[in-house]
Design an enzyme around this catalytic site. Structure first.
Site, PDB file in Angstrom:
ATOM      1  N   ARG A  91      87.230 -29.966  24.074  1.00 39.67           N
ATOM      2  CA  ARG A  91      86.665 -29.930  22.606  1.00 39.67           C
ATOM      3  C   ARG A  91      85.946 -31.170  22.142  1.00 39.67           C
ATOM      4  O   ARG A  91      85.484 -31.144  21.141  1.00 39.67           O
ATOM      5  CB  ARG A  91      87.568 -29.255  21.618  1.00 39.67           C
ATOM      6  CG  ARG A  91      88.271 -28.147  22.173  1.00 39.67           C
ATOM      7  CD  ARG A  91      89.342 -27.795  21.272  1.00 39.67           C
ATOM      8  NE  ARG A  91      88.683 -27.565  19.826  1.00 39.67           N
ATOM      9  CZ  ARG A  91      88.129 -26.219  19.445  1.00 39.67           C
ATOM     10  NH1 ARG A  91      88.144 -25.365  20.204  1.00 39.67           N
ATOM     11  NH2 ARG A  91      87.507 -26.118  18.297  1.00 39.67           N
TER      12      ARG A  91
ATOM     13  N   ASN B 105      89.041 -30.613  12.215  1.00 43.63           N
ATOM     14  CA  ASN B 105      87.915 -30.395  13.035  1.00 43.63           C
ATOM     15  C   ASN B 105      87.100 -29.582  12.171  1.00 43.63           C
ATOM     16  O   ASN B 105      87.452 -28.643  11.282  1.00 43.63           O
ATOM     17  CB  ASN B 105      88.914 -29.491  14.040  1.00 43.63           C
ATOM     18  CG  ASN B 105      87.634 -28.581  14.798  1.00 43.63           C
ATOM     19  OD1 ASN B 105      87.977 -27.550  15.437  1.00 43.63           O
ATOM     20  ND2 ASN B 105      86.287 -29.094  14.921  1.00 43.63           N
ATOM     21  N   GLY B 106      85.797 -29.904  12.199  1.00 45.72           N
ATOM     22  CA  GLY B 106      84.679 -29.115  11.373  1.00 45.72           C
ATOM     23  C   GLY B 106      83.589 -29.972  10.755  1.00 45.72           C
ATOM     24  O   GLY B 106      83.644 -31.376  10.982  1.00 45.72           O
TER      25      GLY B 106
ATOM     26  N   LYS C 176      82.942 -28.728  24.954  1.00 44.39           N
ATOM     27  CA  LYS C 176      82.804 -27.418  25.792  1.00 44.39           C
ATOM     28  C   LYS C 176      82.566 -26.109  24.682  1.00 44.39           C
ATOM     29  O   LYS C 176      81.904 -25.359  24.792  1.00 44.39           O
ATOM     30  CB  LYS C 176      83.820 -27.004  26.438  1.00 44.39           C
ATOM     31  CG  LYS C 176      83.787 -25.570  27.340  1.00 44.39           C
ATOM     32  CD  LYS C 176      84.716 -25.730  28.654  1.00 44.39           C
ATOM     33  CE  LYS C 176      84.261 -24.275  29.180  1.00 44.39           C
ATOM     34  NZ  LYS C 176      82.920 -24.330  29.944  1.00 44.39           N
TER      35      LYS C 176
ATOM     36  N   GLU D 119      73.104 -31.495  32.277  1.00 43.87           N
ATOM     37  CA  GLU D 119      74.324 -31.824  31.555  1.00 43.87           C
ATOM     38  C   GLU D 119      75.355 -32.669  32.468  1.00 43.87           C
ATOM     39  O   GLU D 119      76.286 -33.425  31.869  1.00 43.87           O
ATOM     40  CB  GLU D 119      75.183 -30.581  31.091  1.00 43.87           C
ATOM     41  CG  GLU D 119      75.450 -29.493  32.009  1.00 43.87           C
ATOM     42  CD  GLU D 119      75.833 -28.215  31.135  1.00 43.87           C
ATOM     43  OE1 GLU D 119      75.999 -27.130  31.875  1.00 43.87           O
ATOM     44  OE2 GLU D 119      76.386 -28.351  29.950  1.00 43.87           O
TER      45      GLU D 119
ATOM     46  N   LYS E 210      72.283 -27.104  34.237  1.00 45.33           N
ATOM     47  CA  LYS E 210      73.617 -27.737  35.044  1.00 45.33           C
ATOM     48  C   LYS E 210      73.175 -29.096  35.475  1.00 45.33           C
ATOM     49  O   LYS E 210      74.035 -29.857  35.028  1.00 45.33           O
ATOM     50  CB  LYS E 210      73.819 -26.826  36.293  1.00 45.33           C
ATOM     51  CG  LYS E 210      74.739 -25.662  36.455  1.00 45.33           C
ATOM     52  CD  LYS E 210      75.908 -25.618  35.696  1.00 45.33           C
ATOM     53  CE  LYS E 210      75.764 -25.450  34.167  1.00 45.33           C
ATOM     54  NZ  LYS E 210      76.125 -24.576  33.231  1.00 45.33           N
TER      55      LYS E 210
ATOM     56  N   TRP F 143      84.866 -35.203  18.805  1.00 44.57           N
ATOM     57  CA  TRP F 143      83.493 -35.128  19.238  1.00 44.57           C
ATOM     58  C   TRP F 143      82.801 -35.415  18.104  1.00 44.57           C
ATOM     59  O   TRP F 143      82.686 -34.724  16.908  1.00 44.57           O
ATOM     60  CB  TRP F 143      83.127 -33.582  19.522  1.00 44.57           C
ATOM     61  CG  TRP F 143      81.716 -33.706  20.094  1.00 44.57           C
ATOM     62  CD1 TRP F 143      81.247 -34.157  21.586  1.00 44.57           C
ATOM     63  CD2 TRP F 143      80.519 -33.205  19.371  1.00 44.57           C
ATOM     64  NE1 TRP F 143      80.117 -33.705  21.690  1.00 44.57           N
ATOM     65  CE2 TRP F 143      79.376 -33.164  20.432  1.00 44.57           C
ATOM     66  CE3 TRP F 143      80.218 -32.822  18.355  1.00 44.57           C
ATOM     67  CZ2 TRP F 143      78.345 -33.082  20.186  1.00 44.57           C
ATOM     68  CZ3 TRP F 143      78.986 -32.550  17.931  1.00 44.57           C
ATOM     69  CH2 TRP F 143      78.002 -32.950  18.877  1.00 44.57           C
TER      70      TRP F 143
ATOM     71  N   CYS G  78      86.227 -31.006  18.354  1.00 46.63           N
ATOM     72  CA  CYS G  78      87.384 -31.782  18.199  1.00 46.63           C
ATOM     73  C   CYS G  78      88.612 -30.833  18.279  1.00 46.63           C
ATOM     74  O   CYS G  78      88.505 -29.501  18.159  1.00 46.63           O
ATOM     75  CB  CYS G  78      87.506 -32.161  16.499  1.00 46.63           C
ATOM     76  SG  CYS G  78      86.226 -33.316  16.260  1.00 46.63           S
TER      77      CYS G  78
ATOM     78  N   HIS H 186      49.920 -24.865  33.961  1.00 47.73           N
ATOM     79  CA  HIS H 186      49.165 -24.995  32.754  1.00 47.73           C
ATOM     80  C   HIS H 186      49.682 -26.186  31.766  1.00 47.73           C
ATOM     81  O   HIS H 186      50.076 -25.865  30.878  1.00 47.73           O
ATOM     82  CB  HIS H 186      49.527 -23.540  31.728  1.00 47.73           C
ATOM     83  CG  HIS H 186      48.902 -22.269  32.559  1.00 47.73           C
ATOM     84  ND1 HIS H 186      47.608 -22.043  32.772  1.00 47.73           N
ATOM     85  CD2 HIS H 186      49.338 -21.278  33.281  1.00 47.73           C
ATOM     86  CE1 HIS H 186      47.467 -21.043  33.462  1.00 47.73           C
ATOM     87  NE2 HIS H 186      48.679 -20.493  33.851  1.00 47.73           N
TER      88      HIS H 186
ATOM     89  N   GLU I 237      68.914 -22.116  34.144  1.00 42.35           N
ATOM     90  CA  GLU I 237      70.325 -22.282  34.273  1.00 42.35           C
ATOM     91  C   GLU I 237      70.808 -23.670  35.358  1.00 42.35           C
ATOM     92  O   GLU I 237      71.523 -24.442  34.798  1.00 42.35           O
ATOM     93  CB  GLU I 237      71.166 -21.040  34.485  1.00 42.35           C
ATOM     94  CG  GLU I 237      72.578 -21.428  34.977  1.00 42.35           C
ATOM     95  CD  GLU I 237      73.610 -21.933  33.741  1.00 42.35           C
ATOM     96  OE1 GLU I 237      72.969 -22.011  32.394  1.00 42.35           O
ATOM     97  OE2 GLU I 237      74.585 -22.319  33.764  1.00 42.35           O
TER      98      GLU I 237
HETATM   99  C1  G6P Z   1      78.401 -25.682  24.884  1.00 43.46           C
HETATM  100  C2  G6P Z   1      78.775 -25.667  26.102  1.00 43.46           C
HETATM  101  C3  G6P Z   1      77.816 -25.194  27.076  1.00 43.46           C
HETATM  102  C4  G6P Z   1      77.998 -23.537  26.564  1.00 43.46           C
HETATM  103  C5  G6P Z   1      77.543 -23.339  25.078  1.00 43.46           C
HETATM  104  C6  G6P Z   1      77.684 -21.858  24.601  1.00 43.46           C
HETATM  105  O1  G6P Z   1      76.846 -26.147  24.489  1.00 43.46           O
HETATM  106  O2  G6P Z   1      78.562 -27.115  26.544  1.00 43.46           O
HETATM  107  O3  G6P Z   1      78.508 -24.886  28.316  1.00 43.46           O
HETATM  108  O4  G6P Z   1      77.133 -22.954  27.568  1.00 43.46           O
HETATM  109  O5  G6P Z   1      78.356 -24.270  24.462  1.00 43.46           O
HETATM  110  O6  G6P Z   1      79.107 -21.791  24.434  1.00 43.46           O
HETATM  111  P1  G6P Z   1      79.826 -20.251  24.311  1.00 43.46           P
HETATM  112  O7  G6P Z   1      81.250 -20.768  24.428  1.00 43.46           O
HETATM  113  O8  G6P Z   1      79.316 -19.585  23.080  1.00 43.46           O
HETATM  114  O9  G6P Z   1      79.406 -19.553  25.494  1.00 43.46           O
END
Ligand code: G6P
Length: 600
Positions: free
Chosen positions: A27, A99-100, A595, A484, A481, A73, A2, A500, A477
């Site tokens: 956010r 927010n929280g 994010k 998400e 990607k 969020w 948020c 396995h 990774e």
């Molecule tokens: C969220 C984001 C990811 C990110 C992760 C860790 O889940 O959507 O893209 O990798 O947080 O975030 P940070 O800011 O701690 O790297």
């Protein structure tokens, strides 16, 4: 999660608040709202959806010089208009954004608010109703605000308006990020500096358990128990062009394109006066003093940590463990005698990582944060910080921060190894320059990756990413990607492990992306690809020059074997981007995500 904004001054607040919320959309973006205060009282406007939806709902003729806003969020209650912030007390006198997470909201409601009919399913509404209750019981607003915050357990960044005291915004912070912005004849508040950079570059940090009374020409910071705090503003070094999309269709594309420049910039930032790579001597000392490093991170940063472990163990000879932050804090492993905790976090705000930082600090262990955001919570609270210098990353899916993390981790490992006489015949600076050029070649080959996305993923329901050794960590990774942003179910797998059990999922046409950059396991990964192709999989092999074969779909330029993750991830980023685009997904703001995840 948020985002919060607030403005008090002389200008029309609604445009400033809406622009601020647009910058904070990373956010959370499932619903949003504004409260605008003028001589007629407080008007609340809320909408489900994006800030653009809220903008459409705000009457053009409403004028106000005070206001607060929120982009959500969802944690408690589905994303809808009722659960969107701001929330109001029963009488409408108090209006609040938060927010929280208020952990004891249910207990507080049971204890104090049995008589109050709540309008939403949120934990937030309990705060604003409690404040009104205590005011009705006879407390002045300020006291009721403090009293409520003393009762609350959890994380909060709060901004509140009192219709009877319209010249003040009441602010509080605990664990969730919040900054004050200082202007001439106005003041602002925001979850981060980017959101208010268009009106000021002067910001004041807030610490946990602080309360602020923000007025047009002053702000008073106090502790929860009322002690006044003086704190000077700092200048936010944010270039507006860094936070604009420019001519790019998406932030993600802009950020992928910035990667070669960022790797070059990192090399310069970590250079001493003789042009040699270096890191802060205090940090180097802390690393060399440790008998083991514990890397703590989430998401993409965790994936960078897995590669960082390889770098540090191989170049510096120090054992490293890598842990997912949300698990580590509640299930501590046996620790070594002299551990150093290395937090990798793009945002510097991830609550899961921060709770570990708080715990290990309390245990007396040294801490180092590797982050993109100077002044972020994990940066301020750790003993040491190293910066990524990647510039603001706005797209939710992390790209440039990941490659920047790898580059800085390589520098940490290299400088430590050199200091211990363990690195010879290897010039990381030169290798990083070669790597930056290779990344440029790859981001310039976009059309090829667009074609690959179309060929392999147009109708795919799932996909596998295979690799061995360093390629395995990159495949994790790559899968993240793709998941998400395109919502295709994807798994990253160690090439040899697939057989396995998981190989049972391979059927006619299952897309497989296999990385082959590591000489020692090049034949092994090709063998693993053959196993899945024999069962119908459609394989796209991405190999590096030097280990390529006729069957490969794409050949990466040659870079030093340790630095291959910085280049092999680029095709995977671009393929995910185009797959998402081809499916009509919102690339920069994927569903359900945010994010900066500031709740545990
Ligand atoms: C969220 C984001 C990811 C990110 C992760 C860790 O889940 O959507 O893209 O990798 O947080 O975030 P940070 O800011 O701690 O790297």
């Amino acid at each position: 999660m948020c985002g919060i904004v607030g403005y008090i001054g002389k200008e029309d607040a609604k445009e400033i608040l809406l622009q601020g919320l647009e910058k904070l959309e990373y956010r959370g973006y499932d619903s949003a709202g504004l409260a605008l205060c003028n001589e007629k009282g407080i008007t609340v406007i809320k909408e489900k959806g994006r800030i653009a939806d809220l903008r459409g709902a705000v009457p053009l003729d409403i004028q106000a010089t005070i206001g607060i806003g929120h982009t959500r969020w969802a944690t408690h209650g589905v994303p809808n208009k009722e659960n969107a912030h701001p929330h109001q007390s029963e009488s409408g006198r108090f209006t609040l954004v938060h927010n929280g997470v208020i952990e004891n909201y249910h207990l507080l409601q049971q204890t104090y608010l049995q008589q109050v009919q709540l309008k939403s399913e949120t934990d937030t509404e309990v705060i604003v109703q409690l404040i009104e209750k205590f005011v009705k019981d006879g407390m002045p607003t300020e006291e009721a605000f403090r009293h409520t915050l003393r009762l609350v357990h959890g994380s909060y960044a709060i901004a509140m308006l009192d219709a009877d005291e319209p010249e003040t915004i009441f602010i509080a912070k605990n664990k969730s990020p919040l900054l004050l912005g200082v202007g001439k004849g106005f003041n602002v508040v925001a979850s981060d500096a980017m959101a208010m950079r268009q009106v000021t570059d002067q910001f004041v940090e807030l610490h946990d358990q602080e309360i602020v009374f923000v007025r047009k020409n002053e702000m008073m910071i106090t502790t929860l128990d009322g002690t006044i705090i003086q704190r000077d503003p700092f200048t936010a070094e944010i270039d507006m062009s860094d936070i604009e999309k420019g001519t790019y269709p998406h932030y993600m594309m802009k950020e992928m394109d910035e990667q070669p420049g960022i790797i070059r910039k990192i090399s310069q930032q970590y250079e001493d006066e003789n042009g040699e790579l270096t890191i802060d001597t205090a940090v180097l000392k802390a690393i060399m003093n440790a008998d083991r490093l514990y890397i703590i991170a989430a998401g993409t940063s965790y994936h960078a940590g897995l590669i960082g472990k390889q770098y540090i163990e191989k170049m510096a000879g120090i054992p490293v463990e890598v842990h997912i932050s949300s698990e580590f804090g509640y299930n501590l492993p046996l620790l070594s005698e002299k551990p150093l905790f290395l937090f990798i976090t793009q945002s510097g705000e991830t609550a899961d990582s921060r709770q570990v930082l708080v715990k290990v600090k309390a245990m007396g262990y040294p801490t180092l944060t590797l982050t993109n955001v100077s002044g972020s919570t994990l940066s301020r609270e750790a003993d040491y910080t190293l910066l990524l210098h990647a510039g603001p990353e706005i797209a939710v899916a992390s790209t440039k921060a990941y490659t920047a993390q790898l580059a800085v981790l390589a520098i940490i490992a290299y400088v430590t190894g050199k200091a211990q006489g363990k690195v010879q015949h290897f010039n990381l600076k030169k290798e990083l320059a070669i790597t930056a050029n290779a990344i440029q070649t790859l981001v310039d080959a976009k059309e090829t990756f667009e074609e690959i996305a179309h060929e392999f993923l147009a109708t795919a329901r799932n996909a596998f990413f295979l690799g061995r050794n360093l390629d395995f960590y990159v495949s994790l990774e790559g899968a993240l990607k793709l998941k998400e942003i395109s919502y295709i179910q994807a798994e990253g797998f160690a090439g040899g492990e697939l057989k396995h059990g998981t190989i049972a999922l391979i059927e006619e046409g299952t897309p497989i992306f296999a990385l082959a950059t590591q000489q020692a396991v090049a034949l092994n990964i090709r063998g693993n690809v053959k196993e899945v192709v024999a069962r119908g999989a459609h394989a796209c092999i991405i190999a590096m020059e030097g280990v390529e074969e006729a069957e490969d779909r794409f050949i990466l330029p040659h870079v030093h074997e340790l630095l291959t993750p910085l280049i092999s991830v680029i095709p995977l980023q671009l393929i995910s981007y185009y797959a998402a685009l081809q499916r009509g997904c919102d690339v920069d703001k994927p569903r359900n995500l945010a994010k900066s995840v500031t709740v545990e």
